[in-house]
Design a protein around this motif. Structure first.
Motif, PDB file in Angstrom:
ATOM      1  N   MET A   1     162.372  52.143  34.406  1.00 21.19           N
ATOM      2  CA  MET A   1     162.356  51.028  35.355  1.00 21.19           C
ATOM      3  C   MET A   1     162.473  51.566  36.773  1.00 21.19           C
ATOM      4  N   SER A   2     161.654  51.064  37.682  1.00 19.88           N
ATOM      5  CA  SER A   2     161.670  51.550  39.058  1.00 19.88           C
ATOM      6  C   SER A   2     162.892  51.043  39.809  1.00 19.88           C
ATOM      7  N   ASP A   3     163.166  51.697  40.969  1.00 16.43           N
ATOM      8  CA  ASP A   3     164.292  51.264  41.788  1.00 16.43           C
ATOM      9  C   ASP A   3     164.100  49.815  42.247  1.00 16.43           C
ATOM     10  N   GLY A   4     162.849  49.450  42.589  1.00 20.49           N
ATOM     11  CA  GLY A   4     162.580  48.079  43.036  1.00 20.49           C
ATOM     12  C   GLY A   4     162.855  47.054  41.950  1.00 20.49           C
ATOM     13  N   GLN A   5     162.498  47.388  40.716  1.00 21.58           N
ATOM     14  CA  GLN A   5     162.748  46.472  39.607  1.00 21.58           C
ATOM     15  C   GLN A   5     164.246  46.311  39.353  1.00 21.58           C
ATOM     16  N   ARG A   6     164.981  47.450  39.432  1.00 20.71           N
ATOM     17  CA  ARG A   6     166.430  47.372  39.232  1.00 20.71           C
ATOM     18  C   ARG A   6     167.071  46.523  40.335  1.00 20.71           C
ATOM     19  N   GLU A   7     166.580  46.702  41.579  1.00 19.43           N
ATOM     20  CA  GLU A   7     167.139  45.940  42.686  1.00 19.43           C
ATOM     21  C   GLU A   7     166.867  44.432  42.487  1.00 19.43           C
ATOM     22  N   ALA A   8     165.676  44.099  42.038  1.00 17.92           N
ATOM     23  CA  ALA A   8     165.345  42.692  41.798  1.00 17.92           C
ATOM     24  C   ALA A   8     166.227  42.090  40.714  1.00 17.92           C
ATOM     25  N   LEU A   9     166.465  42.855  39.651  1.00 21.38           N
ATOM     26  CA  LEU A   9     167.354  42.375  38.584  1.00 21.38           C
ATOM     27  C   LEU A   9     168.768  42.167  39.103  1.00 21.38           C
ATOM     28  N   ARG A  10     169.232  43.093  39.961  1.00 23.83           N
ATOM     29  CA  ARG A  10     170.582  42.989  40.504  1.00 23.83           C
ATOM     30  C   ARG A  10     170.733  41.720  41.344  1.00 23.83           C
ATOM     31  N   GLN A  11     169.759  41.457  42.218  1.00 20.15           N
ATOM     32  CA  GLN A  11     169.855  40.278  43.065  1.00 20.15           C
ATOM     33  C   GLN A  11     169.753  38.986  42.257  1.00 20.15           C
ATOM     34  N   LYS A  12     168.949  39.009  41.212  1.00 18.37           N
ATOM     35  CA  LYS A  12     168.861  37.823  40.350  1.00 18.37           C
ATOM     36  C   LYS A  12     170.179  37.593  39.627  1.00 18.37           C
ATOM     37  N   ALA A  13     170.786  38.689  39.138  1.00 17.03           N
ATOM     38  CA  ALA A  13     172.064  38.554  38.434  1.00 17.03           C
ATOM     39  C   ALA A  13     173.132  37.986  39.362  1.00 17.03           C
ATOM     40  N   LEU A  14     173.175  38.469  40.604  1.00 11.28           N
ATOM     41  CA  LEU A  14     174.145  37.949  41.563  1.00 11.28           C
ATOM     42  C   LEU A  14     173.895  36.463  41.850  1.00 11.28           C
ATOM     43  N   ALA A  15     172.623  36.101  41.972  1.00 13.04           N
ATOM     44  CA  ALA A  15     172.300  34.695  42.223  1.00 13.04           C
ATOM     45  C   ALA A  15     172.717  33.820  41.050  1.00 13.04           C
ATOM     46  N   ASP A  16     172.489  34.321  39.833  1.00 12.75           N
ATOM     47  CA  ASP A  16     172.864  33.544  38.644  1.00 12.75           C
ATOM     48  C   ASP A  16     174.374  33.381  38.546  1.00 12.75           C
ATOM     49  N   LEU A  17     175.113  34.417  38.969  1.00 13.81           N
ATOM     50  CA  LEU A  17     176.577  34.341  38.898  1.00 13.81           C
ATOM     51  C   LEU A  17     177.141  33.374  39.934  1.00 13.81           C
ATOM     52  N   ALA A  18     176.417  33.155  41.026  1.00 14.69           N
ATOM     53  CA  ALA A  18     176.890  32.283  42.110  1.00 14.69           C
ATOM     54  C   ALA A  18     178.276  32.684  42.572  1.00 14.69           C
ATOM     55  N   ILE A  19     178.464  34.007  42.758  1.00 16.97           N
ATOM     56  CA  ILE A  19     179.795  34.515  43.103  1.00 16.97           C
ATOM     57  C   ILE A  19     179.898  34.950  44.561  1.00 16.97           C
ATOM     58  N   LEU A  20     178.750  35.266  45.176  1.00 15.06           N
ATOM     59  CA  LEU A  20     178.777  35.699  46.573  1.00 15.06           C
ATOM     60  C   LEU A  20     179.309  34.591  47.476  1.00 15.06           C
ATOM     61  N   ASP A  21     180.119  34.995  48.462  1.00 20.01           N
ATOM     62  CA  ASP A  21     180.660  34.077  49.473  1.00 20.01           C
ATOM     63  C   ASP A  21     181.554  32.992  48.879  1.00 20.01           C
ATOM     64  N   THR A  22     182.158  33.276  47.726  1.00 22.64           N
ATOM     65  CA  THR A  22     183.111  32.327  47.142  1.00 22.64           C
ATOM     66  C   THR A  22     184.512  32.630  47.665  1.00 22.64           C
ATOM     67  N   PRO A  23     185.411  31.654  47.635  1.00 19.35           N
ATOM     68  CA  PRO A  23     186.782  31.882  48.115  1.00 19.35           C
ATOM     69  C   PRO A  23     187.505  32.926  47.257  1.00 19.35           C
TER      70      PRO A  23
END
Length: 483
Positions: A1-23
């Motif tokens: 898997m390329s670095d770009g694909q891994r980065e895309a998976l990481r950002q999708k996982a973070l979006a699915d978790l909805a954890i960024l910018d939480t209290p």
């Protein structure tokens, strides 16, 4: 898997978790403090790597809430998906010029391990780090990474639990909204049932049980709190509609074809109604499981249709059939006669002296005479004959097929007598009689237009001979047979 694909998976996982910018959350803060305490550093954090920044879910020591991702140390751990430990960051060419090393928080010692999330298929995605930092160099040990690795597992479990809890909350909210929607739809359905005088039913074939909506109880005039009167259901339908309904249900069970029918209906309180019933098969795993359908009270609509139909076929003044209804009945009788080689007679009646009634006594008196004529025609036509008003002072009778020529002669003589009417008023007296023209269908080749023309010809032949008499149309006989 390329670095770009891994980065895309990481950002999708973070979006699915909805954890960024939480209290801040106590469990993550406690874990960070535990890492700081166990390794004896001045700083610690749980760091999540966004597209352009690193954001701290929990932190201890002089750390900002978030920083740029560029030249930071934690992104290296995430990108390599491997632990990283540095005795002194100033000595590593990758970080020697990093603003986080040359300036606040002046990182010297750094130890960080990946924090991952796991999908349903078991594959993992690295989304951040658990790390400890210090502004003083120190000699790293393998124990440092082992401790961080164990604590990272706890961080991953916290993130997974948080995700599960959020998903459970979402499901609960979705269920709450679904329940509200169903309740709203149930209320709307009940309102629709009331407005449409309609209800639904379901008959479970295996259990042989029937359930009704409120609307069905209302149509039956039964209390909502009562039970479905299963053994008495067909008693609400009088014959022949009861048998027609049962036949339709059996056909649906045998063939799977739905049906819709109108039927007479008698409620539990003995009130006569007209209902529309529909029925179809409910399948479970391809097999009939139930009969489902609707029943609607269409009494008002049915009565309106019947009134409109009656008005369309009836003369308003005399309440006899009008010309259109007369033609329909005559066409039916002719069709029946053609099938069996029978003969149908038509009498055309024209009132003599009627114009004088209107001129001398007025139109109200004329209307009364027309109604009296209609009453006398009805009284003489109780044997299957069909009387009608064609318009003005013209009337007609389709004679019963049971009447032969001798019987018709007797009826005509009675009619001529009955049509002698004396009208008086305002000191004046006028006399009305009826002249009759008779024609038989065989002579007209069972053709309605020809038959009526022949009866009309016989009528005016009778008028020329003597008003108040009758003549039968005879081909080539100059219509001389008079009564």
């Amino acid at each position: 898997m390329s670095d770009g694909q891994r980065e895309a998976l990481r950002q999708k996982a973070l979006a699915d978790l909805a954890i960024l910018d939480t209290p801040p959350e106590r469990e993550f803060d406690a874990l960070t403090k535990l890492a700081q305490s166990m390794l004896g550093t001045s700083m610690a954090s749980i760091t999540l790597i966004d597209a352009e920044r690193q954001w701290f879910k929990a932190r201890c020591g002089p750390l900002e809430a978030e920083t740029s991702r560029a030249q930071a140390l934690c992104p290296i751990v995430v990108e390599t998906e491997a632990p990283l430990i540095l005795a002194d960051a100033r000595l590593d060419p990758r970080f020697a010029k990093s603003p986080f090393v040359t300036g606040a928080p002046n990182i010297r010692y750094y130890a960080g391990v990946p924090v991952r999330v796991f999908g349903d298929d078991g594959d993992s995605v690295t989304i951040g780090t658990l790390c400890v930092l210090d502004d003083q160099p120190r000699q790293p040990t393998l124990v440092d990474l082992e401790i961080l690795g164990e604590l990272a597992c706890v961080a991953e479990a916290l993130i997974a639990a948080r995700s599960t809890a959020l998903r459970a909350a979402e499901i609960a909210e979705e269920r709450r909204l679904a329940v509200e929607r169903l309740e709203r739809e149930r209320r709307q359905f009940k309102q629709a049932e009331r407005m449409a005088d309609m209800g639904s039913y379901r008959y479970d074939i295996a259990a042989q049980t029937t359930t009704w909506s409120d609307g069905v109880f209302a149509i039956h005039e039964l209390p909502l709190s009562g039970c479905v009167p299963t053994t008495e259901l067909m008693n609400f339908f009088p014959e022949p509609d009861r048998n027609a309904f049962l036949t339709a249900v059996k056909r649906t069970l045998d063939t799977g074809e739905p049906f819709e029918m109108d039927a007479d209906f008698v409620t539990a309180k003995g009130n006569a109604r007209r209902v529309r019933c529909s029925c179809e098969i409910e399948l479970t795993k391809g097999k009939p499981a139930a009969l489902i359908g609707l029943i609607q009270d269409i009494t008002e609509r049915h009565d309106l249709v019947q009134r409109l139909r009656h008005q369309a076929r009836t003369d308003d003044l005399t309440q006899l059939a009008n010309r259109a209804a007369f033609n329909r009945v005559l066409d039916t009788r002719l069709r029946e006669a053609r099938a069996v080689g029978g003969d149908v007679a038509v009498l055309l009646i024209d009132l003599d002296g009627f114009k004088s009634v209107n001129d001398v006594l007025g139109h109200a008196a004329g209307d009364t005479v027309l109604r009296r004529v209609a009453d006398r025609l009805r009284a003489s036509c109780d044997d299957g004959c069909f009387p009608a008003r064609l318009g003005g002072d013209e009337f007609a009778i389709v004679v019963s097929a049971d009447l032969d020529r001798a019987g018709l002669d007797r009826k005509v003589r009675h009619l001529l007598h009955d049509l002698e009417i004396v009208a008086d008023g305002q000191g004046h007296i006028t006399r009305v009689t009826g002249t009759i023209g008779i024609a038989w269908s065989i002579a007209a080749a069972q053709d309605r237009d020809v038959l009526l023309r022949q009866a009309d010809a016989a009528l005016y032949a009778a008028k020329r001979t003597r008003k108040g008499t009758a003549q039968t149309y005879q081909v080539g006989a100059n219509h001389r047979q008079a009564s």
